[in-house]
Design an enzyme around this catalytic site. Structure first.
Site, PDB file in Angstrom:
ATOM      1  N   SER A   1      -2.717   1.056   7.496  1.00 45.39           N
ATOM      2  CA  SER A   1      -2.058   1.320   8.784  1.00 45.39           C
ATOM      3  C   SER A   1      -2.832   0.698   9.938  1.00 45.39           C
ATOM      4  O   SER A   1      -4.034   0.436   9.843  1.00 45.39           O
ATOM      5  CB  SER A   1      -1.927   2.825   9.027  1.00 45.39           C
ATOM      6  OG  SER A   1      -1.209   3.449   7.991  1.00 45.39           O
TER       7      SER A   1
HETATM    8  N1  SAH Z   1      -3.334   6.076   4.510  1.00 45.15           N
HETATM    9  C1  SAH Z   1      -3.230   4.716   4.015  1.00 45.15           C
HETATM   10  C2  SAH Z   1      -1.896   4.096   4.367  1.00 45.15           C
HETATM   11  C3  SAH Z   1      -1.267   3.454   3.173  1.00 45.15           C
HETATM   12  S1  SAH Z   1       0.436   3.033   3.317  1.00 45.15           S
HETATM   13  C4  SAH Z   1      -4.401   3.870   4.516  1.00 45.15           C
HETATM   14  O1  SAH Z   1      -5.140   4.337   5.385  1.00 45.15           O
HETATM   15  O2  SAH Z   1      -4.588   2.752   4.019  1.00 45.15           O
HETATM   16  C5  SAH Z   1       1.237   4.420   2.564  1.00 45.15           C
HETATM   17  C6  SAH Z   1       0.833   4.771   1.163  1.00 45.15           C
HETATM   18  O3  SAH Z   1       1.701   5.832   0.719  1.00 45.15           O
HETATM   19  C7  SAH Z   1       1.002   3.651   0.132  1.00 45.15           C
HETATM   20  O4  SAH Z   1      -0.232   3.446  -0.516  1.00 45.15           O
HETATM   21  C8  SAH Z   1       2.062   4.178  -0.828  1.00 45.15           C
HETATM   22  O5  SAH Z   1       1.867   3.761  -2.177  1.00 45.15           O
HETATM   23  C9  SAH Z   1       1.899   5.682  -0.674  1.00 45.15           C
HETATM   24  N2  SAH Z   1       3.059   6.460  -1.078  1.00 45.15           N
HETATM   25  C10 SAH Z   1       4.373   6.166  -0.947  1.00 45.15           C
HETATM   26  N3  SAH Z   1       5.151   7.146  -1.455  1.00 45.15           N
HETATM   27  C11 SAH Z   1       4.296   8.119  -1.914  1.00 45.15           C
HETATM   28  C12 SAH Z   1       4.477   9.382  -2.553  1.00 45.15           C
HETATM   29  N4  SAH Z   1       5.683   9.885  -2.836  1.00 45.15           N
HETATM   30  N5  SAH Z   1       3.374  10.093  -2.882  1.00 45.15           N
HETATM   31  C13 SAH Z   1       2.117   9.630  -2.617  1.00 45.15           C
HETATM   32  N6  SAH Z   1       1.891   8.433  -2.015  1.00 45.15           N
HETATM   33  C14 SAH Z   1       2.960   7.683  -1.674  1.00 45.15           C
END
Ligand code: SAH
Length: 213
Positions: free
Chosen positions: A64
């Site tokens: 993000s």
């Molecule tokens: N907090 C992260 C942001 C990653 S983007 C950072 O700081 O890098 C969002 C993430 O949510 C992705 O890695 C994606 O695989 C995950 N995601 C999507 N759907 C999900 C679900 N149902 N349960 C857990 N994670 C999920």
């Protein structure tokens, strides 16, 4: 795995940028100032790590934008010792910011590849979460509930009921709600049955996906 003076200098500039965009909480700014974001990104993007932008990580996901991480952390209102659940571990950057705030962090990721990578990486650079779970964030983590705060870092088409249920009275659920565009939404639990909802503008996240099975 180096954090040089050059990286630290760029990070100071990033803190000024997000402060100018409206982040006021000093503890959040300090946390962003401490986490070496370049280590959370593929080496090809390292030079861009301190730009206030999202970048691709593995499995078609993104790390993000720092402003968004800071804003969600501010809205969560984290205090040292708070037990926090994060949905969407991704690169682990948001989890590291929460650890810098003194939180006890539980985090869930549904992509195996990212789960494995981040589970090894975070302790390697000294960030110790309570738990990184490979699983479906829609379900939360009932075995460790309740939480002082819950933060969802992917765009949720609706608000998963288990997350509301796993929040302590007095706690905040910070969740971007919507399909193409999301409205940053905070639900504060006032009592067992009563939640107050506040909205904080538009954001764009990768989708919170429902179970593959
Ligand atoms: N907090 C992260 C942001 C990653 S983007 C950072 O700081 O890098 C969002 C993430 O949510 C992705 O890695 C994606 O695989 C995950 N995601 C999507 N759907 C999900 C679900 N149902 N349960 C857990 N994670 C999920």
């Amino acid at each position: 795995m180096k954090d040089t003076h050059r990286h630290q200098g760029k990070r100071k500039q990033l803190v000024k940028v997000i402060q100018a965009k409206g982040i006021q909480n000093e503890k959040v700014l300090e946390a962003i100032g401490r986490v070496p974001r370049h280590l959370f990104m593929d080496s090809g993007f390292e030079d861009h790590a301190y730009e206030d932008k999202p970048f691709p990580i593995a499995a078609d996901q993104t790390i993000s934008q720092p402003y968004t991480v800071a804003r969600q952390t501010e809205l969560l209102d984290v205090k040292p010792g708070d037990k926090i659940l994060e949905i969407g571990t991704g690169s682990g950057y948001q989890a590291a910011v929460l650890l810098e705030m003194g939180a006890q962090v539980y985090t869930i990721e549904r992509q195996k590849e990212l789960f494995k990578k981040t589970n090894l990486f975070l302790p390697r650079i000294g960030y110790r979460t309570k738990k990184i779970v490979f699983g479906d964030g829609y379900k939360g983590l009932p075995e460790f509930a309740p939480f002082d705060g819950i933060i969802v870092t992917a765009g949720a088409p609706f608000v998963p009921k288990p997350l509301m249920e796993q929040l302590k009275v007095g706690g905040n659920l910070v969740i971007p709600v919507g399909k193409e565009l999301q409205i940053m939404t905070v639900f504060t639990r006032k009592s067992e049955k009563e939640f107050i909802k506040n909205e904080f503008g538009e954001f764009r996240f990768v989708p919170l996906l429902e179970d593959k099975n």
